[in-house]
Design a protein around this motif. Structure first.
Motif, PDB file in Angstrom:
ATOM      1  N   THR A  11       3.525 -97.624  -9.344  1.00  0.00           N
ATOM      2  CA  THR A  11       2.307 -98.227  -8.780  1.00  0.00           C
ATOM      3  C   THR A  11       1.421 -97.135  -8.186  1.00  0.00           C
ATOM      4  OG1 THR A  11       3.422-100.331  -8.345  1.00  0.00           O
ATOM      5  CG2 THR A  11       1.420 -99.858  -7.061  1.00  0.00           C
ATOM      6  N   LEU A  12       2.023 -96.239  -7.436  1.00  0.00           N
ATOM      7  CA  LEU A  12       1.245 -95.154  -6.823  1.00  0.00           C
ATOM      8  C   LEU A  12       0.675 -94.203  -7.872  1.00  0.00           C
ATOM      9  CD1 LEU A  12       3.342 -94.266  -3.651  1.00  0.00           C
ATOM     10  CD2 LEU A  12       1.334 -95.754  -3.858  1.00  0.00           C
ATOM     11  N   VAL A  13       1.455 -93.897  -8.890  1.00  0.00           N
ATOM     12  CA  VAL A  13       0.966 -93.013  -9.956  1.00  0.00           C
ATOM     13  C   VAL A  13      -0.230 -93.658 -10.652  1.00  0.00           C
ATOM     14  CG1 VAL A  13       1.548 -91.967 -12.189  1.00  0.00           C
ATOM     15  CG2 VAL A  13       3.175 -91.838 -10.297  1.00  0.00           C
ATOM     16  N   VAL A  14      -0.135 -94.946 -10.913  1.00  0.00           N
ATOM     17  CA  VAL A  14      -1.242 -95.667 -11.551  1.00  0.00           C
ATOM     18  C   VAL A  14      -2.473 -95.659 -10.639  1.00  0.00           C
ATOM     19  CG1 VAL A  14      -2.040 -97.949 -12.307  1.00  0.00           C
ATOM     20  CG2 VAL A  14       0.191 -97.077 -13.058  1.00  0.00           C
ATOM     21  N   VAL A  15      -2.276 -95.955  -9.370  1.00  0.00           N
ATOM     22  CA  VAL A  15      -3.403 -95.962  -8.424  1.00  0.00           C
ATOM     23  C   VAL A  15      -4.047 -94.581  -8.358  1.00  0.00           C
ATOM     24  CG1 VAL A  15      -4.007 -96.136  -5.962  1.00  0.00           C
ATOM     25  CG2 VAL A  15      -2.599 -97.898  -7.041  1.00  0.00           C
ATOM     26  N   ALA A  16      -3.234 -93.551  -8.194  1.00  0.00           N
ATOM     27  CA  ALA A  16      -3.769 -92.185  -8.084  1.00  0.00           C
ATOM     28  C   ALA A  16      -4.613 -91.814  -9.297  1.00  0.00           C
ATOM     29  CB  ALA A  16      -2.618 -91.185  -7.923  1.00  0.00           C
ATOM     30  N   ASN A  17      -4.169 -92.214 -10.484  1.00  0.00           N
ATOM     31  CA  ASN A  17      -4.891 -91.871 -11.701  1.00  0.00           C
ATOM     32  C   ASN A  17      -6.046 -92.811 -12.006  1.00  0.00           C
ATOM     33  OD1 ASN A  17      -3.519 -89.508 -13.023  1.00  0.00           O
ATOM     34  ND2 ASN A  17      -1.763 -90.802 -12.610  1.00  0.00           N
ATOM     35  N   ALA A  18      -5.972 -94.043 -11.520  1.00  0.00           N
ATOM     36  CA  ALA A  18      -7.020 -95.025 -11.812  1.00  0.00           C
ATOM     37  C   ALA A  18      -8.212 -94.924 -10.871  1.00  0.00           C
ATOM     38  CB  ALA A  18      -6.435 -96.436 -11.756  1.00  0.00           C
ATOM     39  N   VAL A  19      -7.988 -94.492  -9.656  1.00  0.00           N
ATOM     40  CA  VAL A  19      -9.075 -94.439  -8.675  1.00  0.00           C
ATOM     41  C   VAL A  19     -10.281 -93.642  -9.190  1.00  0.00           C
ATOM     42  CG1 VAL A  19      -9.714 -93.488  -6.419  1.00  0.00           C
ATOM     43  CG2 VAL A  19      -7.725 -94.966  -6.623  1.00  0.00           C
ATOM     44  N   PRO A  20     -10.099 -92.452  -9.763  1.00  0.00           N
ATOM     45  CA  PRO A  20     -11.274 -91.734 -10.266  1.00  0.00           C
ATOM     46  C   PRO A  20     -12.020 -92.477 -11.374  1.00  0.00           C
ATOM     47  CG  PRO A  20      -9.442 -90.219  -9.989  1.00  0.00           C
ATOM     48  CD  PRO A  20      -8.888 -91.605  -9.811  1.00  0.00           C
ATOM     49  N   ALA A  68       0.331 -96.806  -0.663  1.00  0.00           N
ATOM     50  CA  ALA A  68       1.744 -96.509  -0.381  1.00  0.00           C
ATOM     51  C   ALA A  68       2.215 -97.291   0.837  1.00  0.00           C
ATOM     52  CB  ALA A  68       1.942 -95.004  -0.167  1.00  0.00           C
ATOM     53  N   MET A  69       1.421 -97.286   1.881  1.00  0.00           N
ATOM     54  CA  MET A  69       1.813 -98.020   3.091  1.00  0.00           C
ATOM     55  C   MET A  69       1.833 -99.522   2.842  1.00  0.00           C
ATOM     56  SD  MET A  69       0.101 -95.832   6.195  1.00  0.00           S
ATOM     57  CE  MET A  69      -1.568 -96.017   5.616  1.00  0.00           C
ATOM     58  N   LEU A  70       0.916-100.023   2.026  1.00  0.00           N
ATOM     59  CA  LEU A  70       0.869-101.458   1.730  1.00  0.00           C
ATOM     60  C   LEU A  70       2.077-101.922   0.931  1.00  0.00           C
ATOM     61  CD1 LEU A  70      -2.917-101.893   0.848  1.00  0.00           C
ATOM     62  CD2 LEU A  70      -1.734-102.677   2.917  1.00  0.00           C
ATOM     63  N   ILE A  71       2.692-101.029   0.159  1.00  0.00           N
ATOM     64  CA  ILE A  71       3.844-101.429  -0.661  1.00  0.00           C
ATOM     65  C   ILE A  71       5.177-100.956  -0.072  1.00  0.00           C
ATOM     66  CG2 ILE A  71       2.474-101.614  -2.767  1.00  0.00           C
ATOM     67  CD1 ILE A  71       3.706 -98.944  -3.685  1.00  0.00           C
ATOM     68  N   GLY A  72       5.142-100.498   1.173  1.00  0.00           N
ATOM     69  CA  GLY A  72       6.386-100.195   1.871  1.00  0.00           C
ATOM     70  C   GLY A  72       6.854 -98.755   1.818  1.00  0.00           C
ATOM     71  N   ALA A  82      -0.426 -88.604  -4.967  1.00  0.00           N
ATOM     72  CA  ALA A  82      -1.832 -88.400  -5.325  1.00  0.00           C
ATOM     73  C   ALA A  82      -2.111 -86.933  -5.653  1.00  0.00           C
ATOM     74  CB  ALA A  82      -2.745 -88.873  -4.189  1.00  0.00           C
ATOM     75  N   PHE A  83      -1.639 -86.041  -4.797  1.00  0.00           N
ATOM     76  CA  PHE A  83      -1.888 -84.617  -5.010  1.00  0.00           C
ATOM     77  C   PHE A  83      -1.291 -84.151  -6.337  1.00  0.00           C
ATOM     78  CE2 PHE A  83      -0.667 -80.169  -4.729  1.00  0.00           C
ATOM     79  CZ  PHE A  83      -1.881 -79.572  -4.401  1.00  0.00           C
ATOM     80  N   SER A  84      -0.038 -84.524  -6.587  1.00  0.00           N
ATOM     81  CA  SER A  84       0.616 -84.045  -7.804  1.00  0.00           C
ATOM     82  C   SER A  84       0.084 -84.740  -9.056  1.00  0.00           C
ATOM     83  CB  SER A  84       2.138 -84.165  -7.694  1.00  0.00           C
ATOM     84  OG  SER A  84       2.509 -85.458  -7.305  1.00  0.00           O
ATOM     85  N   ALA A  85      -0.325 -86.005  -8.948  1.00  0.00           N
ATOM     86  CA  ALA A  85      -0.944 -86.680 -10.096  1.00  0.00           C
ATOM     87  C   ALA A  85      -2.285 -86.025 -10.434  1.00  0.00           C
ATOM     88  CB  ALA A  85      -1.143 -88.167  -9.804  1.00  0.00           C
ATOM     89  N   MET A  86      -3.066 -85.712  -9.405  1.00  0.00           N
ATOM     90  CA  MET A  86      -4.352 -85.057  -9.653  1.00  0.00           C
ATOM     91  C   MET A  86      -4.139 -83.640 -10.192  1.00  0.00           C
ATOM     92  SD  MET A  86      -6.774 -87.236  -9.104  1.00  0.00           S
ATOM     93  CE  MET A  86      -5.613 -88.237 -10.041  1.00  0.00           C
ATOM     94  N   ALA A  87      -3.130 -82.944  -9.685  1.00  0.00           N
ATOM     95  CA  ALA A  87      -2.816 -81.605 -10.213  1.00  0.00           C
ATOM     96  C   ALA A  87      -2.430 -81.701 -11.686  1.00  0.00           C
ATOM     97  CB  ALA A  87      -1.694 -80.964  -9.395  1.00  0.00           C
ATOM     98  N   GLY A  88      -1.606 -82.692 -12.022  1.00  0.00           N
ATOM     99  CA  GLY A  88      -1.219 -82.880 -13.420  1.00  0.00           C
ATOM    100  C   GLY A  88      -2.405 -83.208 -14.298  1.00  0.00           C
TER     101      GLY A  88
END
Length: 162
Positions: A11-20, A68-72, A82-88
């Motif tokens: 979920t976090l990986v998807v969010v990090a990549n989808a936000v932009p 991340a906080m919303l999903i526990g 987020a940092f590592s997904a954006m770096a990738g």
């Protein structure tokens, strides 16, 4: 394999990549400052390309920890993902430009692996993520991103169907 943890991380990986992607649709060219400042290397290609923006990186870095906080999970996990997904994503863009591919040109694997594998690996610093979790998560992200990308294209959220 830890299904709940894997679901949370994906979920976090998807969010990090989808936000932009969503930021581009919401804000258009406003505040779409290229991260590379328009730098063109000796191969005649941009360092990263105009689609990699300061806005996208910053919004991903802010919103992913909130999710991340919303999903526990902790906000720190959100920052690492987020940092590592954006770096990738930046690594894949750099490599695609060196290969002569334009922004948004398809490169199956190169488009998905760095932006999913790196955050899943990095999450090991903070969570008990296993090698199986990482391999399964990366495979799920590859398949899922190809399917979702077509859906987002049909919804006018992406410029190309991949």
């Amino acid at each position: 394999m830890q299904l709940l943890l894997l679901f949370q991380l994906l979920t976090l990986v998807v969010v990090a990549n989808a936000v932009p992607v969503f930021a581009k649709r919401c804000f258009g060219p406003a505040t779409a400052w290229p991260l590379d400042g328009g730098l063109v290397l000796s191969d005649g290609q941009p360092l990263l390309g105009a689609s990699k923006t300061i806005r996208g990186i910053l919004l991903s870095m802010v919103l992913t920890p909130v999710v991340a906080m919303l999903i526990g999970l902790s906000w720190q996990v959100g920052v690492v993902v987020a940092f590592s997904a954006m770096a990738g994503d930046l690594v894949s863009s750099f490599l695609k430009r060196r290969m002569g591919l334009r922004a948004s040109d398809q490169a199956i694997g190169l488009d998905q692996i760095p932006e999913s594998l790196l955050p899943l690996l990095a999450a090991r610093w903070l969570l008990p993520v296993t090698t199986v979790d990482i391999l399964v998560g990366t495979a799920l992200f590859i398949v899922g991103s190809l399917v979702v990308s077509r859906l987002l294209f049909r919804l006018n959220m992406r410029d190309k169907p991949y």
